[in-house]
Design a protein around this motif. Structure first.
Motif, PDB file in Angstrom:
ATOM      1  N   GLN A 116       0.907  -1.455  -0.072  1.00 11.12           N
ATOM      2  CA  GLN A 116      -0.233  -0.006   0.119  1.00 11.12           C
ATOM      3  C   GLN A 116       0.874   1.159   0.020  1.00 11.12           C
ATOM      4  O   GLN A 116       0.403   2.228  -0.734  1.00 11.12           O
ATOM      5  CB  GLN A 116      -0.986   0.120   1.285  1.00 11.12           C
ATOM      6  N   VAL A 117       1.888   1.078   0.388  1.00 13.88           N
ATOM      7  CA  VAL A 117       2.971   2.317   0.713  1.00 13.88           C
ATOM      8  C   VAL A 117       3.622   2.389  -0.608  1.00 13.88           C
ATOM      9  O   VAL A 117       3.805   3.828  -1.235  1.00 13.88           O
ATOM     10  CB  VAL A 117       3.831   2.108   1.899  1.00 13.88           C
ATOM     11  N   THR A 118       4.032   1.477  -1.297  1.00 12.70           N
ATOM     12  CA  THR A 118       4.831   1.672  -2.419  1.00 12.70           C
ATOM     13  C   THR A 118       3.871   1.773  -3.730  1.00 12.70           C
ATOM     14  O   THR A 118       4.442   2.421  -4.735  1.00 12.70           O
ATOM     15  CB  THR A 118       5.740   0.558  -2.576  1.00 12.70           C
ATOM     16  N   ALA A 119       2.723   1.138  -3.689  1.00 13.70           N
ATOM     17  CA  ALA A 119       1.755   1.113  -4.918  1.00 13.70           C
ATOM     18  C   ALA A 119       0.547   1.487  -4.360  1.00 13.70           C
ATOM     19  O   ALA A 119      -0.304   0.119  -4.393  1.00 13.70           O
ATOM     20  CB  ALA A 119       2.116   0.043  -5.828  1.00 13.70           C
ATOM     21  N   PRO A 120       0.021   2.425  -3.928  1.00 14.16           N
ATOM     22  CA  PRO A 120      -1.209   2.595  -3.200  1.00 14.16           C
ATOM     23  C   PRO A 120      -2.301   2.270  -4.176  1.00 14.16           C
ATOM     24  O   PRO A 120      -2.594   2.840  -5.464  1.00 14.16           O
ATOM     25  CB  PRO A 120      -1.247   4.176  -2.843  1.00 14.16           C
ATOM     26  N   GLY A 121      -3.397   1.329  -3.660  1.00 13.95           N
ATOM     27  CA  GLY A 121      -4.581   1.329  -4.404  1.00 13.95           C
ATOM     28  C   GLY A 121      -4.405   0.134  -5.691  1.00 13.95           C
ATOM     29  O   GLY A 121      -5.262  -0.124  -6.314  1.00 13.95           O
ATOM     30  N   SER A 122      -3.255  -0.448  -5.552  1.00 15.41           N
ATOM     31  CA  SER A 122      -2.795  -1.494  -6.781  1.00 15.41           C
ATOM     32  C   SER A 122      -3.462  -2.847  -6.431  1.00 15.41           C
ATOM     33  O   SER A 122      -3.697  -2.991  -5.358  1.00 15.41           O
ATOM     34  CB  SER A 122      -1.254  -1.582  -6.857  1.00 15.41           C
ATOM     35  N   SER A 123      -3.875  -3.546  -7.356  1.00 14.58           N
ATOM     36  CA  SER A 123      -4.484  -4.884  -7.145  1.00 14.58           C
ATOM     37  C   SER A 123      -3.314  -5.751  -6.670  1.00 14.58           C
ATOM     38  O   SER A 123      -2.253  -5.636  -6.802  1.00 14.58           O
ATOM     39  CB  SER A 123      -4.882  -5.280  -8.752  1.00 14.58           C
ATOM     40  N   PRO A 124      -3.828  -6.760  -5.832  1.00 12.21           N
ATOM     41  CA  PRO A 124      -2.604  -7.638  -5.504  1.00 12.21           C
ATOM     42  C   PRO A 124      -2.209  -8.328  -6.427  1.00 12.21           C
ATOM     43  O   PRO A 124      -2.818  -8.585  -7.284  1.00 12.21           O
ATOM     44  CB  PRO A 124      -3.672  -8.499  -4.464  1.00 12.21           C
ATOM     45  N   PRO A 125      -0.884  -8.854  -6.190  1.00 15.36           N
ATOM     46  CA  PRO A 125      -0.282  -9.692  -7.244  1.00 15.36           C
ATOM     47  C   PRO A 125      -1.089 -10.926  -7.980  1.00 15.36           C
ATOM     48  O   PRO A 125      -1.586 -11.436  -6.848  1.00 15.36           O
ATOM     49  CB  PRO A 125       0.695 -10.239  -6.463  1.00 15.36           C
ATOM     50  N   GLY A 126      -1.436 -10.966  -9.055  1.00 10.03           N
ATOM     51  CA  GLY A 126      -2.125 -12.066  -9.495  1.00 10.03           C
ATOM     52  C   GLY A 126      -3.504 -12.043  -9.683  1.00 10.03           C
ATOM     53  O   GLY A 126      -4.436 -12.679 -10.141  1.00 10.03           O
ATOM     54  N   VAL A 141      -8.304 -14.824 -10.321  1.00  7.55           N
ATOM     55  CA  VAL A 141      -8.477 -14.020  -9.004  1.00  7.55           C
ATOM     56  C   VAL A 141      -9.023 -12.766  -9.249  1.00  7.55           C
ATOM     57  O   VAL A 141      -8.512 -12.011  -9.827  1.00  7.55           O
ATOM     58  CB  VAL A 141      -7.407 -14.095  -8.032  1.00  7.55           C
ATOM     59  N   PHE A 142      -9.974 -12.252  -8.697  1.00  3.81           N
ATOM     60  CA  PHE A 142     -10.523 -10.830  -8.725  1.00  3.81           C
ATOM     61  C   PHE A 142     -10.692 -10.380  -7.259  1.00  3.81           C
ATOM     62  O   PHE A 142     -10.984 -10.842  -6.181  1.00  3.81           O
ATOM     63  CB  PHE A 142     -11.815 -10.690  -9.423  1.00  3.81           C
ATOM     64  N   SER A 143     -10.332  -8.960  -7.325  1.00  7.14           N
ATOM     65  CA  SER A 143     -10.594  -8.274  -5.912  1.00  7.14           C
ATOM     66  C   SER A 143     -11.031  -6.952  -6.258  1.00  7.14           C
ATOM     67  O   SER A 143     -10.747  -6.033  -7.282  1.00  7.14           O
ATOM     68  CB  SER A 143      -9.288  -8.270  -5.223  1.00  7.14           C
ATOM     69  N   PRO A 190      -1.686 -13.973  -4.946  1.00  8.50           N
ATOM     70  CA  PRO A 190      -0.674 -14.746  -5.693  1.00  8.50           C
ATOM     71  C   PRO A 190      -0.711 -16.052  -5.589  1.00  8.50           C
ATOM     72  O   PRO A 190      -0.271 -17.072  -6.509  1.00  8.50           O
ATOM     73  CB  PRO A 190       0.546 -14.002  -5.484  1.00  8.50           C
ATOM     74  N   VAL A 191      -0.987 -16.770  -4.312  1.00  4.54           N
ATOM     75  CA  VAL A 191      -1.035 -18.200  -4.110  1.00  4.54           C
ATOM     76  C   VAL A 191      -2.394 -18.722  -5.015  1.00  4.54           C
ATOM     77  O   VAL A 191      -1.960 -19.745  -5.545  1.00  4.54           O
ATOM     78  CB  VAL A 191      -1.246 -18.395  -2.481  1.00  4.54           C
ATOM     79  N   LEU A 192      -3.499 -18.112  -4.959  1.00  4.58           N
ATOM     80  CA  LEU A 192      -4.478 -18.567  -5.657  1.00  4.58           C
ATOM     81  C   LEU A 192      -4.224 -18.570  -7.111  1.00  4.58           C
ATOM     82  O   LEU A 192      -4.433 -19.666  -7.827  1.00  4.58           O
ATOM     83  CB  LEU A 192      -5.768 -17.884  -5.576  1.00  4.58           C
ATOM     84  N   ASN A 207      -8.255  -2.540   2.573  1.00  5.23           N
ATOM     85  CA  ASN A 207      -8.587  -2.505   1.277  1.00  5.23           C
ATOM     86  C   ASN A 207      -7.934  -3.654   0.687  1.00  5.23           C
ATOM     87  O   ASN A 207      -7.272  -4.559   1.186  1.00  5.23           O
ATOM     88  CB  ASN A 207      -7.862  -1.204   0.407  1.00  5.23           C
ATOM     89  N   ASP A 208      -8.193  -3.899  -0.868  1.00  2.00           N
ATOM     90  CA  ASP A 208      -7.747  -5.123  -1.416  1.00  2.00           C
ATOM     91  C   ASP A 208      -6.186  -5.253  -1.346  1.00  2.00           C
ATOM     92  O   ASP A 208      -5.413  -6.210  -1.302  1.00  2.00           O
ATOM     93  CB  ASP A 208      -8.350  -5.421  -2.447  1.00  2.00           C
ATOM     94  N   THR A 209      -5.396  -4.147  -1.595  1.00  2.31           N
ATOM     95  CA  THR A 209      -4.046  -4.005  -1.793  1.00  2.31           C
ATOM     96  C   THR A 209      -3.398  -4.644  -0.375  1.00  2.31           C
ATOM     97  O   THR A 209      -2.430  -5.381  -0.474  1.00  2.31           O
ATOM     98  CB  THR A 209      -3.467  -2.444  -1.897  1.00  2.31           C
ATOM     99  N   VAL A 210      -3.811  -3.996   0.717  1.00  5.61           N
ATOM    100  CA  VAL A 210      -3.203  -4.545   1.980  1.00  5.61           C
ATOM    101  C   VAL A 210      -3.787  -6.176   2.255  1.00  5.61           C
ATOM    102  O   VAL A 210      -2.855  -6.977   2.418  1.00  5.61           O
ATOM    103  CB  VAL A 210      -3.774  -3.752   3.263  1.00  5.61           C
ATOM    104  N   THR A 211      -4.869  -6.345   2.101  1.00  7.54           N
ATOM    105  CA  THR A 211      -5.536  -7.728   2.735  1.00  7.54           C
ATOM    106  C   THR A 211      -4.995  -8.850   1.873  1.00  7.54           C
ATOM    107  O   THR A 211      -4.903  -9.821   2.421  1.00  7.54           O
ATOM    108  CB  THR A 211      -6.946  -7.480   2.815  1.00  7.54           C
ATOM    109  N   TRP A 212      -4.904  -8.841   0.598  1.00  6.21           N
ATOM    110  CA  TRP A 212      -4.831 -10.007  -0.214  1.00  6.21           C
ATOM    111  C   TRP A 212      -3.419 -10.139  -0.969  1.00  6.21           C
ATOM    112  O   TRP A 212      -3.237 -10.704  -1.722  1.00  6.21           O
ATOM    113  CB  TRP A 212      -5.824 -10.148  -1.395  1.00  6.21           C
TER     114      TRP A 212
END
Length: 307
Positions: A43-53, A96-98, A87-89, A77-82
């Protein structure tokens, strides 16, 4: 917030480790960190970005995994949480969608607005995912309020036919006392004369025990016997308390308590989405043909596995 005595030692250890550990967000092709801190770093380096994958354009569900997985955060938010689970899924072959829903006065933090409005945003997102992928159903994985709000979608917004598996992590399905702080906060709202307004407009306030919204939510799996429900909770949860609030009852329900699988797992509310035992249980639920027992390790709050 007063820290429960049973969490004092693990939290002290986690705090000590946090002073010497620097998190880095995982790329889609890197091994996940299994740490809540990596999501904060993302979240700090790429705020609001989708989680990897997650949210990969043109992802087509495979025959082996025909249901896309929709990830729903809590007061975050989805950036922090997932940052770990997405990426595991994706690496296991799932589409995978968030999304981040229910934003308001807290900027990038979601689940702030009224829960029914969050449920409508979730419903629209699921419709979009199904349209884009051609899938008849999706699997839901929700953390905290993101594991409870979809019951409103099922009960009031016609969502039952669209869901296959429903996995709730530390969800305040029956309300949350916040380790005893919810009741005094409610008293303050009442004294200020804004309790009713708060319970209509504030998502987290709607999950205080005894609210009208919880009575309407009524998380009864019997309304959807064709959906398989899985709950995953930690006895060290400090937010969705008491921790059995995150469990359900019914023949189509499987309740998982992390410490029953691994006694040295001290995961609390926030680390739960990155916890390796929880992640393994999610994979086992979504892909039972390749189910495997979780590797037990020492897992610290916020930090993740050590040693």
């Amino acid at each position: 917030m007063r820290i429960p005595r049973r969490l004092a030692a693990p939290l002290a250890a986690a705090t000590a480790l946090a002073t010497v550990w620097t998190a880095a967000p995982a790329a889609a092709d890197e091994l996940p960190t299994y740490s809540y801190l990596s999501g904060l770093a993302a979240q700090v380096t790429a705020p609001g970005s989708s989680p990897p994958g997650a949210n990969v354009p043109g992802c087509e569900p495979s025959q082996e995994h025909p249901e896309p997985v929709v990830l729903l955060h809590g007061l975050s938010n989805d950036t922090v949480t997932w940052d770990t689970l997405a990426p595991v899924l994706a690496g296991a072959g799932f589409c995978v969608f968030s999304l981040t829903f229910g934003t308001g006065a807290l900027g990038p933090i979601g689940s702030v607005g009224p829960a029914p409005e969050s449920a409508r945003q979730i419903a629209a997102f699921i419709d979009r995912v199904r349209a884009e992928t051609g899938a008849a159903k999706v699997d839901l994985v929700g953390h905290s309020m993101g594991g409870a709000i979809p019951f409103y979608y099922l009960r009031n917004l016609g969502g039952i036919p669209a869901i296959d598996d429903y996995i709730a992590l530390a969800a305040p399905l029956h309300g949350a006392t916040l380790s005893g702080t919810a009741a005094p906060f409610t008293v303050v709202l009442e004294q200020l004369g804004v309790r009713d307004q708060a319970e209509e407009t504030c998502g987290p306030c709607q999950f205080s025990p005894g609210t009208a919204f919880l009575a309407e939510l009524n998380p009864d799996p019997a309304i959807a016997p064709e959906i398989e429900f899985t709950t995953i909770v930690s006895r060290y949860d400090q937010i969705a308390t008491p921790w059995p609030t995150g469990q359900l009852s019914g023949p189509n329900v499987r309740n998982v308590v992390l410490q029953d699988l691994c006694a040295t797992d001290y995961t609390e509310h926030f680390e739960l989405t990155a916890d390796p035992v929880a992640v393994r249980e999610i994979l086992n639920t979504l892909d039972p043909a390749h189910a495997a027992p979780a590797d037990c390790a020492v897992v610290l709050p916020y930090i993740g596995p050590v040693g």
